[in-house]
Scaffold this motif. Structure first.
Motif, PDB file in Angstrom:
ATOM      1  N   THR A  69       0.832  -1.212   0.000  1.00 31.54           N
ATOM      2  CA  THR A  69       0.000   0.000   0.000  1.00 31.54           C
ATOM      3  C   THR A  69       0.860   1.252   0.000  1.00 31.54           C
ATOM      4  N   GLU A  70       1.852   1.288   0.878  1.00 29.17           N
ATOM      5  CA  GLU A  70       2.740   2.442   0.925  1.00 29.17           C
ATOM      6  C   GLU A  70       3.551   2.583  -0.357  1.00 29.17           C
ATOM      7  N   LEU A  71       3.916   1.443  -0.947  1.00 26.89           N
ATOM      8  CA  LEU A  71       4.657   1.467  -2.210  1.00 26.89           C
ATOM      9  C   LEU A  71       3.821   2.099  -3.310  1.00 26.89           C
ATOM     10  N   ILE A  72       2.544   1.733  -3.365  1.00 26.05           N
ATOM     11  CA  ILE A  72       1.643   2.289  -4.385  1.00 26.05           C
ATOM     12  C   ILE A  72       1.431   3.779  -4.164  1.00 26.05           C
ATOM     13  N   ILE A  73       1.170   4.170  -2.907  1.00 29.51           N
ATOM     14  CA  ILE A  73       0.986   5.593  -2.598  1.00 29.51           C
ATOM     15  C   ILE A  73       2.249   6.379  -2.959  1.00 29.51           C
ATOM     16  N   ALA A  74       3.401   5.839  -2.583  1.00 36.95           N
ATOM     17  CA  ALA A  74       4.675   6.510  -2.857  1.00 36.95           C
ATOM     18  C   ALA A  74       4.924   6.626  -4.355  1.00 36.95           C
ATOM     19  N   PHE A  75       4.529   5.611  -5.120  1.00 34.13           N
ATOM     20  CA  PHE A  75       4.729   5.644  -6.567  1.00 34.13           C
ATOM     21  C   PHE A  75       3.963   6.813  -7.189  1.00 34.13           C
ATOM     22  N   PHE A  76       2.696   6.966  -6.808  1.00 33.96           N
ATOM     23  CA  PHE A  76       1.898   8.067  -7.365  1.00 33.96           C
ATOM     24  C   PHE A  76       2.415   9.422  -6.877  1.00 33.96           C
ATOM     25  N   ALA A  77       2.882   9.478  -5.627  1.00 33.64           N
ATOM     26  CA  ALA A  77       3.453  10.726  -5.116  1.00 33.64           C
ATOM     27  C   ALA A  77       4.725  11.077  -5.871  1.00 33.64           C
ATOM     28  N   VAL A  85       7.575  14.109   0.089  1.00 27.94           N
ATOM     29  CA  VAL A  85       6.525  13.300   0.713  1.00 27.94           C
ATOM     30  C   VAL A  85       6.908  11.821   0.677  1.00 27.94           C
ATOM     31  N   VAL A  86       7.466  11.388  -0.451  1.00 25.93           N
ATOM     32  CA  VAL A  86       7.871   9.984  -0.609  1.00 25.93           C
ATOM     33  C   VAL A  86       8.935   9.618   0.416  1.00 25.93           C
ATOM     34  N   LYS A  87       9.986  10.431   0.493  1.00 25.76           N
ATOM     35  CA  LYS A  87      11.073  10.118   1.419  1.00 25.76           C
ATOM     36  C   LYS A  87      10.619  10.241   2.873  1.00 25.76           C
ATOM     37  N   ALA A  88       9.730  11.199   3.132  1.00 23.00           N
ATOM     38  CA  ALA A  88       9.197  11.341   4.490  1.00 23.00           C
ATOM     39  C   ALA A  88       8.348  10.128   4.862  1.00 23.00           C
ATOM     40  N   SER A  89       7.618   9.577   3.887  1.00 21.16           N
ATOM     41  CA  SER A  89       6.778   8.408   4.172  1.00 21.16           C
ATOM     42  C   SER A  89       7.631   7.174   4.466  1.00 21.16           C
ATOM     43  N   ILE A  90       8.784   7.068   3.812  1.00 17.41           N
ATOM     44  CA  ILE A  90       9.701   5.949   4.086  1.00 17.41           C
ATOM     45  C   ILE A  90      10.236   6.062   5.510  1.00 17.41           C
ATOM     46  N   ALA A  91      10.730   7.253   5.856  1.00 19.72           N
ATOM     47  CA  ALA A  91      11.238   7.466   7.217  1.00 19.72           C
ATOM     48  C   ALA A  91      10.125   7.303   8.237  1.00 19.72           C
ATOM     49  N   GLY A 209      -7.892  -7.382  -7.150  1.00 18.69           N
ATOM     50  CA  GLY A 209      -8.904  -6.339  -7.041  1.00 18.69           C
ATOM     51  C   GLY A 209      -8.537  -5.283  -6.022  1.00 18.69           C
ATOM     52  N   ALA A 210      -8.045  -5.725  -4.848  1.00 17.62           N
ATOM     53  CA  ALA A 210      -7.658  -4.776  -3.803  1.00 17.62           C
ATOM     54  C   ALA A 210      -6.486  -3.916  -4.251  1.00 17.62           C
ATOM     55  N   THR A 211      -5.538  -4.523  -4.971  1.00 12.87           N
ATOM     56  CA  THR A 211      -4.369  -3.778  -5.462  1.00 12.87           C
ATOM     57  C   THR A 211      -4.792  -2.697  -6.454  1.00 12.87           C
ATOM     58  N   VAL A 212      -5.707  -3.060  -7.356  1.00 13.26           N
ATOM     59  CA  VAL A 212      -6.196  -2.088  -8.349  1.00 13.26           C
ATOM     60  C   VAL A 212      -6.922  -0.934  -7.662  1.00 13.26           C
ATOM     61  N   LEU A 213      -7.794  -1.260  -6.701  1.00 17.14           N
ATOM     62  CA  LEU A 213      -8.551  -0.215  -6.005  1.00 17.14           C
ATOM     63  C   LEU A 213      -7.632   0.673  -5.166  1.00 17.14           C
ATOM     64  N   ILE A 214      -6.602   0.078  -4.562  1.00 19.83           N
ATOM     65  CA  ILE A 214      -5.633   0.888  -3.809  1.00 19.83           C
ATOM     66  C   ILE A 214      -4.907   1.842  -4.751  1.00 19.83           C
ATOM     67  N   GLY A 215      -4.624   1.373  -5.966  1.00 14.35           N
ATOM     68  CA  GLY A 215      -4.004   2.243  -6.961  1.00 14.35           C
ATOM     69  C   GLY A 215      -4.887   3.433  -7.296  1.00 14.35           C
ATOM     70  N   VAL A 216      -6.186   3.164  -7.478  1.00 11.90           N
ATOM     71  CA  VAL A 216      -7.146   4.235  -7.788  1.00 11.90           C
ATOM     72  C   VAL A 216      -7.241   5.223  -6.624  1.00 11.90           C
ATOM     73  N   GLU A 217      -7.382   4.676  -5.420  1.00  9.08           N
ATOM     74  CA  GLU A 217      -7.519   5.536  -4.244  1.00  9.08           C
ATOM     75  C   GLU A 217      -6.230   6.314  -3.960  1.00  9.08           C
TER      76      GLU A 217
END
Length: 347
Positions: A69-77, A85-91, A209-217
């Motif tokens: 989930t964090e990987l997907i969020i970080a990718f879009f960020a 934001v990406v580096k802060a989310s990793i830390a 399905g969950a991965t796709v929806l997490i990508g959308v969200e």
């Protein structure tokens, strides 16, 4: 975990809100509430697949999808250019796992049991590996402060890629170490005796399905970050280091606390420290590699992030040194996390 099911209502609500152009602040909240249960379902699907794939493949799947989930969020960020934001989310993920999750787990478990024990040997391996991983993040930052600016421009990108390759290689070696050559070290970790609730096809379908929806969200979530922070005066740094990790790992965090309350401190410790390890050695290199597709991202963290990371990892090594935990240690970890969170808030 059942309460997370009720949050699924925010998935269609957030999608409707996107089409109806709700305010960025509302969309930020709706997409965040939608991501939390989807992350939980993704973890549940991965666990179901592990029943069919066997413990070794299942362990690899859990390691791979644990921070998906964090990987997907970080990718879009990252795609949106929000590298801070990406580096802060990793830390923030590492800090949150070690201080918030582990602290809450020790507190809840300590309320029910006077003291709890865990597999000291396996946790020491993980915490030592975590210390190495943080050193890998610290050295490039020191490099930027000691090398002349003109040399920095030509070596900056190459340094990040080289460090990412080394860390990813160590991650693969650690998997081989834990699943093959030294799997006896981890034998003491209790495992739930259970049977699969879903068929293999259903588990795979739910995971996809969950991965796709997490990508959308995640795309909606990231799109709302900048206007939302401007609207309410919240820094993007605080969003990345505090909010994103909590949202992305909410389901996993709740599992760790429940396991500690059931006196399964081995599992809680492994979730907290193992997830931190995956964030640095797996998620961070993958993000560096993916950034090469558009705008290369450096692996350089700012001073505040580095100090917080180093202190958190030192605390993790100290906690793991005696093989026991109690509620007071949990309170101390939570107190340190609150101090850091308040400090990051006012930055």
């Amino acid at each position: 975990m059942k309460i997370l099911r009720f949050l699924l209502i925010f998935v269609p609500i957030s999608i409707v809100g996107e089409f109806m152009h709700f305010s960025p602040t509302v969309m930020f909240i709706l997409s965040a509430l939608a991501i939390i249960p989807l992350a939980g379902i993704m973890g549940e699907a991965t666990e179901e697949i592990s029943f069919y794939s066997g413990p070794r493949v299942g362990g690899f799947l859990n390691a791979t999808f644990g921070n998906a989930t964090e990987l997907i969020i970080a990718f879009f960020a990252m795609q949106a250019g929000l590298f801070d934001v990406v580096k802060a989310s990793i830390a923030g993920s590492v800090i949150g796992n070690i201080l918030l999750v582990l602290g809450a787990s020790m507190l809840m478990g300590g309320i029910k049991f006077k003291s709890q024990t865990f597999n000291k040997q396996s946790i020491e391996v993980s915490s030592s590996m975590l210390l190495f991983a943080v050193i890998g993040l610290t050295v490039p930052a020191i490099f930027t402060h000691t090398v002349a600016a003109d040399l920095l421009n030509t070596r900056y990108e190459g340094l990040s890629i080289t460090v990412a390759i080394i860390m990813f290689a160590i991650y693969l070696m650690s998997l081989y170490f834990s699943f093959y050559t030294h799997k006896d070290i981890y034998a003491a970790i209790p495992e739930e005796e259970a049977t699969p609730k879903w068929s293999l096809n259903k588990a795979i379908a739910v995971l996809i399905g969950a991965t796709v929806l997490i990508g959308v969200e995640s795309e909606m979530f990231v799109g709302a970050v900048e206007p939302m922070t401007e609207a309410i005066g919240l820094s993007e740094f605080f969003v990345g280091i505090i909010l994103v990790p909590i949202i992305g790992n909410a389901a996993e965090h709740s599992t760790a606390i429940v396991m500690a309350y059931k006196n399964k401190m081995d599992v809680a410790m492994e979730i907290a420290i193992g997830s931190s390890l995956q964030m640095i050695l797996f998620v961070t290199p993958v993000l560096i590699f993916l950034s090469l597709l558009f705008t290369p991202m450096s692996i350089i963290f700012n001073e505040f992030e580095l100090v917080a990371l180093v202190l958190s990892v030192l605390i993790a090594n100290r906690v793991a040194s005696d093989g026991e935990s109690n509620w007071l240690e949990g309170v101390q970890l939570l107190a340190v996390y609150l101090i850091m969170a308040v400090s990051f808030f006012i930055l």
